[in-house]
Design an enzyme around this catalytic site. Structure first.
Site, short mmCIF file in Angstrom:
data_model
loop_
_atom_site.label_atom_id
_atom_site.label_comp_id
_atom_site.label_asym_id
_atom_site.label_seq_id
_atom_site.Cartn_x
_atom_site.Cartn_y
_atom_site.Cartn_z
CD GLU A 153 38.72 41.02 37.64
OE1 GLU A 153 37.94 40.58 36.78
OE2 GLU A 153 38.58 40.85 38.86
CG ASN A 226 41.04 40.51 30.97
OD1 ASN A 226 40.64 41.12 29.97
ND2 ASN A 226 40.23 39.78 31.73
CG HIS A 262 31.68 42.04 32.99
ND1 HIS A 262 31.13 40.88 32.51
CD2 HIS A 262 32.97 41.76 33.31
CE1 HIS A 262 32.05 39.93 32.55
NE2 HIS A 262 33.17 40.43 33.03
CD GLU A 291 36.29 38.71 31.85
OE1 GLU A 291 37.47 38.40 32.11
OE2 GLU A 291 35.43 38.94 32.72
CG ASP A 293 28.32 40.10 30.88
OD1 ASP A 293 28.63 39.07 31.50
OD2 ASP A 293 28.62 41.26 31.26
O1 G3I Z 1 33.44 24.26 40.68
C1 G3I Z 1 32.67 24.52 41.85
C2 G3I Z 1 31.73 23.33 42.07
O2 G3I Z 1 32.54 22.20 42.40
C3 G3I Z 1 30.80 23.66 43.24
O3 G3I Z 1 29.87 22.61 43.37
C4 G3I Z 1 30.02 24.97 42.86
C5 G3I Z 1 29.06 25.36 43.95
O4 G3I Z 1 29.63 26.24 44.85
O5 G3I Z 1 30.98 26.06 42.69
C6 G3I Z 1 31.81 25.77 41.58
O6 G3I Z 1 32.72 26.81 41.49
C7 G3I Z 1 32.14 28.00 40.92
C8 G3I Z 1 32.93 28.35 39.65
O7 G3I Z 1 32.46 29.61 39.12
C9 G3I Z 1 32.79 27.30 38.57
O8 G3I Z 1 31.49 27.24 38.14
C10 G3I Z 1 32.32 29.12 41.95
O9 G3I Z 1 31.47 28.83 43.06
C11 G3I Z 1 31.88 30.45 41.31
O10 G3I Z 1 32.21 31.52 42.19
C12 G3I Z 1 32.68 30.67 40.02
O11 G3I Z 1 32.16 31.86 39.47
C13 G3I Z 1 33.03 32.38 38.44
C14 G3I Z 1 33.54 33.75 38.90
O12 G3I Z 1 34.33 34.33 37.83
C15 G3I Z 1 34.40 33.62 40.13
O13 G3I Z 1 34.93 34.78 40.45
C16 G3I Z 1 32.17 32.57 37.18
O14 G3I Z 1 31.78 31.28 36.67
C17 G3I Z 1 32.94 33.33 36.10
O15 G3I Z 1 32.06 33.70 35.06
C18 G3I Z 1 33.54 34.61 36.70
O16 G3I Z 1 34.33 35.21 35.69
C19 G3I Z 1 35.03 36.41 36.01
C20 G3I Z 1 36.30 36.43 35.15
O17 G3I Z 1 37.06 35.29 35.39
C21 G3I Z 1 37.09 37.69 35.43
N1 G3I Z 1 36.28 38.88 35.27
C22 G3I Z 1 35.00 38.91 35.98
C23 G3I Z 1 34.20 37.65 35.67
C24 G3I Z 1 32.88 37.68 36.39
O18 G3I Z 1 33.07 37.64 37.79
#
Ligand code: G3I
Length: 380
Positions: A153, A226, A262, A291, A293
């Site tokens: 990105e 990507n 997406h 990715e 969905d």
């Molecule tokens: O690990 C912490 C945990 O310790 C904490 O308790 C919890 C509560 O805040 O947060 C956890 O971190 C989260 C992380 O996912 C792991 O679960 C973050 O808040 C959350 O923002 C993060 O979201 C991820 C997101 O990228 C971040 O930008 C999503 O799981 C993930 O599916 C998403 O994936 C991205 C791709 O990498 C790139 N393309 C878009 C896609 C969707 O945004």
């Protein structure tokens, strides 16, 4: 013959309806075999201890990708420390179930640790940090991870065709090579374009450098750029196309492009997606759908509409069919596989969801049938 088809449908439908019936004749993984297509999904290590999650994952997919476990904030939490525990869990699972592993992602503007984002570094310092990160992470998984999203990105959807402002782009000098800018100048038609392209060339230097460092760390790994919202023909995919063509012409090691897919609002311009896949694969690079969905609006009790589930199945079928109609489109990956674990819920404050092939109880949805029937039909 008719009773056999009846038996097949009933077994699959029974399975899909979660009536504890026998496993269907063919899983996604089996259906994809005939087309040598990789069918993958994003994985969360914490869920691997959940039996239904692990069994569905291993049965249905021949490839997986850590959803968050290999991002900077997880794998490089402190300047001098790396934490591969979550990534290793996923790699071990894949090895035990004969699944390929995609790495995601070495360079992104999100999910970076505070020690990296809240301190001012010189270009030389940031270049050193970035090279060490790439070579340490790729080195750790050398020979295990077959393909990497090297950069994710980097192009800005708000200013189509330009690079997004990130700690990497805004720190000119990371990997800028004279010929990066020069190569762009050569192609410019007039001064205004010349200066714009030269600027983009120099800004883009960090991307080129990251691909070179990753290749040095694992010459066998396939290297992908990507991106989101670049699945169709648009100014963003045009800019990526120009970059990939330039990299290929100058021998910068790049093997593929990842289109995230997406899909929102049940709208997918399949003809434009197919034309886009065609032009990129014509450059000699692979295309991975990385990715996928298809988010649906949810009612007050978090349920999608029945008619939307059918439309969703069509979107999965049509996009899979478009990929299968291009030999260079070699992988389809969903961003998770059960509605129980999907980023869309939290991202949309629970207004959207039900985006994946399996429901919250691991029952396959019409989307599963849509995807599987496309896979069964194989390459066109
Ligand atoms: O690990 C912490 C945990 O310790 C904490 O308790 C919890 C509560 O805040 O947060 C956890 O971190 C989260 C992380 O996912 C792991 O679960 C973050 O808040 C959350 O923002 C993060 O979201 C991820 C997101 O990228 C971040 O930008 C999503 O799981 C993930 O599916 C998403 O994936 C991205 C791709 O990498 C790139 N393309 C878009 C896609 C969707 O945004």
């Amino acid at each position: 013959m008719k009773w056999r088809a009846l038996l097949f449908v009933s077994a699959t439908t029974a399975f899909c309806l979660g009536l504890g019936a026998a496993i269907p004749e063919q899983s996604l993984r089996e259906a994809a075999q005939g087309s040598a297509l990789l069918i993958g999904t994003a994985v969360r290590p914490a869920q691997l201890s959940e039996p239904a999650y692990a069994s569905t994952l291993a049965r249905e997919f021949n490839m997986l990708e850590p959803e968050d476990a290999l991002k900077w904030e997880v794998v490089h939490p402190e300047p001098q420390s790396f934490d591969f525990s979550q990534g290793d869990q996923i790699v071990d699972f894949a090895a035990r179930h004969d699944m390929k592993i995609r790495g995601h992602t070495l360079v992104w503007h999100r999910q970076n640790p505070k020690w990296l984002t809240e301190k001012k570094y010189t270009s030389a310092e940031l270049a050193e940090i970035l090279e060490k990160h790439i070579k340490t992470v790729v080195g750790h998984y050398r020979g295990k991870i077959f393909a990497w999203d090297v950069v994710n990105e980097a192009f800005d959807e708000l200013h189509p065709g330009t690079l997004r402002s990130t700690i990497w782009r805004d720190q000119p000098g990371i990997g800028t090579t004279e010929d990066t800018a020069a190569s762009y100048e050569l192609r410019a038609t007039d001064n205004s374009v010349r200066s714009k392209l030269a600027a983009r060339g120099s800004q883009q230097g960090y991307i080129e450098q990251c691909f070179r460092w990753t290749h040095q760390a694992d010459p066998q790994a396939l290297l992908f750029y990507n991106e989101a919202e670049a699945e169709v023909l648009n100014p963003k995919s045009d800019a990526i196309y120009a970059m990939v063509r330039d990299f290929r012409q100058r021998g910068v090691p790049i093997d593929g492009v990842g289109f995230q897919m997406h899909v929102a609002n049940l709208h997918a311009d399949v003809a434009s997606i197919s034309a886009n896949i065609k032009r990129f694969t014509a450059l000699g690079v692979q295309v991975h759908i990385t990715e996928m969905d298809v988010a649906l609006p949810l009612d007050a009790s978090a349920n999608p509409r029945a008619e939307d589930l059918q439309k969703q199945a069509d979107v999965y079928r049509q996009i899979a069919t478009a990929c299968l109609s291009h030999p260079g489109c070699t992988a389809i990956q969903t961003w998770g596989f059960t509605d129980k674990y999907s980023w869309i819920g939290s991202h949309s404050k629970q207004t959207q969801g039900a985006a994946l092939p399996f429901d919250r109880n691991y029952r396959c949805k019409p989307a599963y049938e849509g995807l599987r029937s496309a896979l069964e039909s194989g390459r066109r």
